[in-house]
Design an enzyme around this catalytic site. Structure first.
Site, PDB file in Angstrom:
ATOM      1  N   CYS A  19       0.756  -1.178  -0.085  1.00 34.05           N
ATOM      2  CA  CYS A  19       0.071   0.042   0.060  1.00 34.05           C
ATOM      3  C   CYS A  19       1.042   1.273   0.031  1.00 34.05           C
ATOM      4  O   CYS A  19       1.654   1.491   1.041  1.00 34.05           O
ATOM      5  CB  CYS A  19      -1.034  -0.007   1.181  1.00 34.05           C
ATOM      6  SG  CYS A  19      -1.930   1.419   1.426  1.00 34.05           S
ATOM      7  N   CYS A  43       0.614   3.181   3.107  1.00 29.22           N
ATOM      8  CA  CYS A  43       0.973   2.565   4.248  1.00 29.22           C
ATOM      9  C   CYS A  43       2.797   2.834   4.274  1.00 29.22           C
ATOM     10  O   CYS A  43       3.300   3.149   5.169  1.00 29.22           O
ATOM     11  CB  CYS A  43       0.976   1.288   4.278  1.00 29.22           C
ATOM     12  SG  CYS A  43      -0.974   0.842   5.000  1.00 29.22           S
ATOM     13  N   ASP A  54      -0.898  16.082  -2.005  1.00 27.10           N
ATOM     14  CA  ASP A  54      -1.269  15.116  -3.211  1.00 27.10           C
ATOM     15  C   ASP A  54      -0.351  15.306  -4.410  1.00 27.10           C
ATOM     16  O   ASP A  54       0.044  16.431  -4.530  1.00 27.10           O
ATOM     17  CB  ASP A  54      -2.718  15.496  -3.595  1.00 27.10           C
ATOM     18  CG  ASP A  54      -3.204  14.216  -4.627  1.00 27.10           C
ATOM     19  OD1 ASP A  54      -4.218  13.301  -4.189  1.00 27.10           O
ATOM     20  OD2 ASP A  54      -2.458  14.092  -5.586  1.00 27.10           O
ATOM     21  N   HIS A  65      -4.323   0.893   8.297  1.00 26.95           N
ATOM     22  CA  HIS A  65      -4.812   0.554   6.984  1.00 26.95           C
ATOM     23  C   HIS A  65      -6.226  -0.151   6.795  1.00 26.95           C
ATOM     24  O   HIS A  65      -6.596  -1.277   7.575  1.00 26.95           O
ATOM     25  CB  HIS A  65      -3.983  -0.670   6.190  1.00 26.95           C
ATOM     26  CG  HIS A  65      -4.022  -0.972   4.824  1.00 26.95           C
ATOM     27  ND1 HIS A  65      -3.527  -0.192   3.855  1.00 26.95           N
ATOM     28  CD2 HIS A  65      -5.008  -1.980   4.649  1.00 26.95           C
ATOM     29  CE1 HIS A  65      -4.422  -0.844   2.665  1.00 26.95           C
ATOM     30  NE2 HIS A  65      -5.042  -1.985   3.047  1.00 26.95           N
ATOM     31  N   ASN A 110     -13.450   9.120  -1.938  1.00 27.95           N
ATOM     32  CA  ASN A 110     -13.789   8.272  -3.216  1.00 27.95           C
ATOM     33  C   ASN A 110     -13.847   6.805  -2.638  1.00 27.95           C
ATOM     34  O   ASN A 110     -13.048   6.281  -2.007  1.00 27.95           O
ATOM     35  CB  ASN A 110     -12.931   8.480  -4.234  1.00 27.95           C
ATOM     36  CG  ASN A 110     -12.811   9.883  -4.741  1.00 27.95           C
ATOM     37  OD1 ASN A 110     -13.710  10.408  -5.145  1.00 27.95           O
ATOM     38  ND2 ASN A 110     -11.780  10.203  -5.384  1.00 27.95           N
ATOM     39  N   GLY A 139     -13.918   6.590  -8.748  1.00 28.71           N
ATOM     40  CA  GLY A 139     -12.295   6.640  -9.329  1.00 28.71           C
ATOM     41  C   GLY A 139     -11.400   6.570  -8.160  1.00 28.71           C
ATOM     42  O   GLY A 139     -10.250   6.991  -8.056  1.00 28.71           O
ATOM     43  N   THR A 181      -8.291   5.226  -6.265  1.00 24.80           N
ATOM     44  CA  THR A 181      -6.915   4.371  -6.751  1.00 24.80           C
ATOM     45  C   THR A 181      -6.195   4.050  -5.856  1.00 24.80           C
ATOM     46  O   THR A 181      -5.497   3.006  -6.156  1.00 24.80           O
ATOM     47  CB  THR A 181      -6.309   5.766  -7.837  1.00 24.80           C
ATOM     48  OG1 THR A 181      -5.932   6.626  -6.980  1.00 24.80           O
ATOM     49  CG2 THR A 181      -7.227   6.144  -9.041  1.00 24.80           C
ATOM     50  N   HIS A 189      -6.781   2.647   0.644  1.00 24.80           N
ATOM     51  CA  HIS A 189      -6.515   2.944   1.906  1.00 24.80           C
ATOM     52  C   HIS A 189      -7.161   4.141   1.997  1.00 24.80           C
ATOM     53  O   HIS A 189      -6.776   5.201   1.705  1.00 24.80           O
ATOM     54  CB  HIS A 189      -4.969   3.136   2.079  1.00 24.80           C
ATOM     55  CG  HIS A 189      -4.536   3.479   3.387  1.00 24.80           C
ATOM     56  ND1 HIS A 189      -3.574   3.030   4.194  1.00 24.80           N
ATOM     57  CD2 HIS A 189      -5.017   4.367   4.349  1.00 24.80           C
ATOM     58  CE1 HIS A 189      -3.533   3.402   5.301  1.00 24.80           C
ATOM     59  NE2 HIS A 189      -4.220   4.447   5.326  1.00 24.80           N
ATOM     60  N   HIS A 209      -8.780   7.560   2.741  1.00 23.94           N
ATOM     61  CA  HIS A 209      -8.322   8.859   2.773  1.00 23.94           C
ATOM     62  C   HIS A 209      -9.164  10.020   2.646  1.00 23.94           C
ATOM     63  O   HIS A 209     -10.022   9.643   1.840  1.00 23.94           O
ATOM     64  CB  HIS A 209      -7.053   8.966   1.893  1.00 23.94           C
ATOM     65  CG  HIS A 209      -7.499   8.697   0.481  1.00 23.94           C
ATOM     66  ND1 HIS A 209      -7.381   7.251   0.120  1.00 23.94           N
ATOM     67  CD2 HIS A 209      -7.613   9.480  -0.599  1.00 23.94           C
ATOM     68  CE1 HIS A 209      -7.672   7.398  -1.059  1.00 23.94           C
ATOM     69  NE2 HIS A 209      -7.880   8.550  -1.772  1.00 23.94           N
TER      70      HIS A 209
HETATM   71  P1  AMP Z   1      -8.272   8.355  -5.033  1.00 27.34           P
HETATM   72  O1  AMP Z   1      -8.368   8.516  -6.310  1.00 27.34           O
HETATM   73  O2  AMP Z   1      -9.280   9.124  -3.987  1.00 27.34           O
HETATM   74  O3  AMP Z   1      -8.035   6.876  -4.337  1.00 27.34           O
HETATM   75  O4  AMP Z   1      -7.012   9.194  -4.223  1.00 27.34           O
HETATM   76  C1  AMP Z   1      -5.681   8.728  -4.310  1.00 27.34           C
HETATM   77  C2  AMP Z   1      -4.935  10.356  -4.512  1.00 27.34           C
HETATM   78  O5  AMP Z   1      -3.765   9.774  -4.159  1.00 27.34           O
HETATM   79  C3  AMP Z   1      -4.915  10.765  -5.862  1.00 27.34           C
HETATM   80  O6  AMP Z   1      -5.164  12.084  -5.928  1.00 27.34           O
HETATM   81  C4  AMP Z   1      -3.291  10.577  -6.178  1.00 27.34           C
HETATM   82  O7  AMP Z   1      -3.065  11.663  -6.661  1.00 27.34           O
HETATM   83  C5  AMP Z   1      -2.864  10.497  -4.766  1.00 27.34           C
HETATM   84  N1  AMP Z   1      -1.493  10.016  -4.622  1.00 27.34           N
HETATM   85  C6  AMP Z   1      -0.893   8.726  -5.214  1.00 27.34           C
HETATM   86  N2  AMP Z   1       0.292   8.321  -5.039  1.00 27.34           N
HETATM   87  C7  AMP Z   1       0.681   9.496  -4.192  1.00 27.34           C
HETATM   88  C8  AMP Z   1       1.883   9.706  -3.552  1.00 27.34           C
HETATM   89  N3  AMP Z   1       2.859   8.718  -3.662  1.00 27.34           N
HETATM   90  N4  AMP Z   1       2.115  10.729  -2.640  1.00 27.34           N
HETATM   91  C9  AMP Z   1       1.072  11.787  -2.730  1.00 27.34           C
HETATM   92  N5  AMP Z   1      -0.285  11.442  -3.356  1.00 27.34           N
HETATM   93  C10 AMP Z   1      -0.345  10.449  -3.953  1.00 27.34           C
HETATM   94 ZN    ZN Z   2      -2.327   1.204   3.596  1.00 24.48          ZN
END
Ligand code: AMP
Ligand code: ZN
Length: 111
Positions: free
Chosen positions: A4, A7, A30, A46, A86, A92, A94, A97, A99
């Site tokens: 993750c 994590c 972000d 997590h 989300n 969407g 991605t 975990h 957040h």
């Molecule tokens: P979600 O689409 O709601 O799952 O949001 C995941 C968010 O995490 C996206 O806006 C990505 O740009 C952000 N993200 C992914 N990897 C990283 C990272 N290594 N550092 C900071 N943000 C990240």
């Molecule tokens: Zn995690």
């Protein structure tokens, strides 16, 4: 969880810009901002999806939101902000975990 991304960030194995950290959650920038201020509040525990959270975890999410609202100055969102979670493919999500996206720092587009 081993694979993750969040994590790894929490454990310090992956670099991030941390604005805040306590025992329970972190606030980072972000990596791919969609607003002038785009931060992520990430609980350290997590849990992949909000529908998998316990009552305690969910009430903790509420506390994180309250904390965010008290940190507006430090976070650069005094003129207003939007909190987004989300859940699942259609939304969407991605990173699996839970957040909270914190969006602000400018006039946000209508949803
Ligand atoms: P979600 O689409 O709601 O799952 O949001 C995941 C968010 O995490 C996206 O806006 C990505 O740009 C952000 N993200 C992914 N990897 C990283 C990272 N290594 N550092 C900071 N943000 C990240
Ligand atoms: Zn995690």
């Amino acid at each position: 969880m081993e694979d993750c991304v969040f994590c790894k960030i929490i454990k310090g194995e992956l670099l991030s810009t941390k604005l805040y950290e306590d025992n329970d959650f972190v606030i980072i920038k972000d990596i791919n901002p969609t607003a002038k201020v785009h931060l992520l509040a990430i609980p350290k525990n997590h849990v992949p999806y909000i529908d998998m959270m316990t009552e305690e975890g969910a009430s903790y999410l509420g506390k994180i939101m309250l904390k965010i609202s008290k940190m507006q100055e430090e976070l650069g969102i005094t003129e207003g902000f939007r909190l987004v979670i989300n859940q699942g493919e259609n939304a969407g999500q991605t990173v699996e975990h839970v957040h909270i996206h914190i969006l602000g720092g400018e006039k946000l587009k209508e949803m």
